[in-house]
Design an enzyme around this catalytic site. Sequence first.
Site, short mmCIF file in Angstrom:
data_model
loop_
_atom_site.label_atom_id
_atom_site.label_comp_id
_atom_site.label_asym_id
_atom_site.label_seq_id
_atom_site.Cartn_x
_atom_site.Cartn_y
_atom_site.Cartn_z
N GLU A 143 0.40 -8.22 12.31
CA GLU A 143 0.37 -6.86 11.66
C GLU A 143 -0.90 -6.20 12.03
OE1 GLU A 143 0.62 -7.89 7.49
OE2 GLU A 143 2.14 -9.33 7.78
N GLU A 180 0.69 -16.11 3.55
CA GLU A 180 -0.71 -15.99 2.83
C GLU A 180 -0.62 -16.90 1.84
OE1 GLU A 180 -0.97 -11.83 1.18
OE2 GLU A 180 -1.10 -11.07 3.23
C1 XIL Z 1 2.63 -4.25 2.87
C2 XIL Z 1 3.41 -2.89 3.30
O1 XIL Z 1 2.79 -2.32 4.41
C3 XIL Z 1 3.29 -2.06 2.04
O2 XIL Z 1 3.97 -0.74 2.15
C4 XIL Z 1 3.58 -2.64 0.63
O3 XIL Z 1 3.38 -1.71 -0.24
C5 XIL Z 1 2.89 -3.98 0.63
O4 XIL Z 1 2.81 -4.82 1.59
N1 XIL Z 1 0.29 -8.45 4.61
C6 XIL Z 1 1.62 -8.71 4.87
C7 XIL Z 1 2.51 -7.44 4.69
O5 XIL Z 1 2.23 -9.76 5.21
O6 XIL Z 1 3.85 -7.78 4.00
C8 XIL Z 1 1.86 -6.22 3.89
O7 XIL Z 1 2.70 -5.10 3.77
C9 XIL Z 1 0.64 -5.86 4.40
C10 XIL Z 1 -0.37 -7.05 4.01
#
Ligand code: XIL
Length: 359
Positions: free
Chosen positions: A270, A163
């Site tokens: 994701e 990101e």
């Molecule tokens: C999220 C997790 O799922 C949560 O438990 C945590 O509180 C915050 O992060 N993009 C990403 C992930 O790359 O690492 C994130 O994961 C969701 C968004």
Amino acid sequence: MKKLLQFLIVLSVFNVLPFGQAQAEQRSTHNAQSLKDTFAKDFLVGVSLNPRNVRNAAEQDLIRQQFNSVTCENVMKPKEIHPSANEWKWEEADRIANFCRENGIKMRGHCLVWHNQFSDWMLYDEMGNFVDKEVFYARLKDHIQKVMTRYKDVIYAWDVVNEAMSDGGPNPYRESKLYQLCGDEFIAKAFQFAREADPNAILFYNDYNECDPRKSKNIYNMVLKMRSEGVPIDGIGMQGHYNIYGPTVEELDAALSLYAPLVEHIHVTELDVRVNREMGGQLRFSQEGLAISDSVQNLHAQQYERLFKTFRKYRDKIDCVTFWNLHDGCSWLGARNYPLLFDASLQPKPAYFRLVDKK
Ligand code: XIL
């Protein structure tokens, strides 16, 4: 004894017995199929896990049955694993890595550099001022080397930078602390350190809203520039935090056809599909849905079907599709966003059957 039997029958009819007949029958419906077998010729099918998932026997079974790639949801992030200069917290990451080692499941590493859940101590001195960027790079290099070396045997791919691009505005880069200190050079450094630490790992740049035309251009331009300067970015991770309305097939296809010629690998890293209109990777979602209606459940299944049809079209480039969480009950979006293929009781949802039956 008779009373107990009657009680068990009632429980099983109402489908509340953890391993009751009703569930056993339901389970057997998908014993024959699985996500990983359904897409075996296309790509790996992964899941992100928290340590509780690998402590629970029923969840372990579901993981083994359905998935052949695992990502740690949080416990390998810098802040979790390396909260201060001399503090390493390996235990929970080791627990998940050991589960994968014991079960022959490959892992994706997530993540080495991110503006959230980062080891911010790397950026500052004791007075709270930015360190010289060379000091930061030395700390980052050490971090990357230690983490990648420890899991070298089980992790085949890493999200090296997460990101770093902005969602809008004049600057294509996110103006994070990392960017304020280093400009875009931290991206190049992180990939170079990662390549040195494990030359065999596939190295990814990972981001959300990756199908948005403006953001995808930002991602494309950055990766193009870095690669032309010799920065070892092997792949683009498309986070895939979607909803039942979008992206459309056209939008997804446009993003995939933009990225595909640029890199050797694309991973969907994701994936989840919310039942409201929210999208993306930041924690903006506030409203959870109510109980899910059949028509919304159907839209959810249709969206998964469209997404996987498009992923399969790009199977030469996409080598892993990972769901963000195992079931609705442990989704980062909350159970009432109903984003995944398994409900909070671990039962497969209509979207699951849509995928495995389509093959
Ligand atoms: C999220 C997790 O799922 C949560 O438990 C945590 O509180 C915050 O992060 N993009 C990403 C992930 O790359 O690492 C994130 O994961 C969701 C968004």
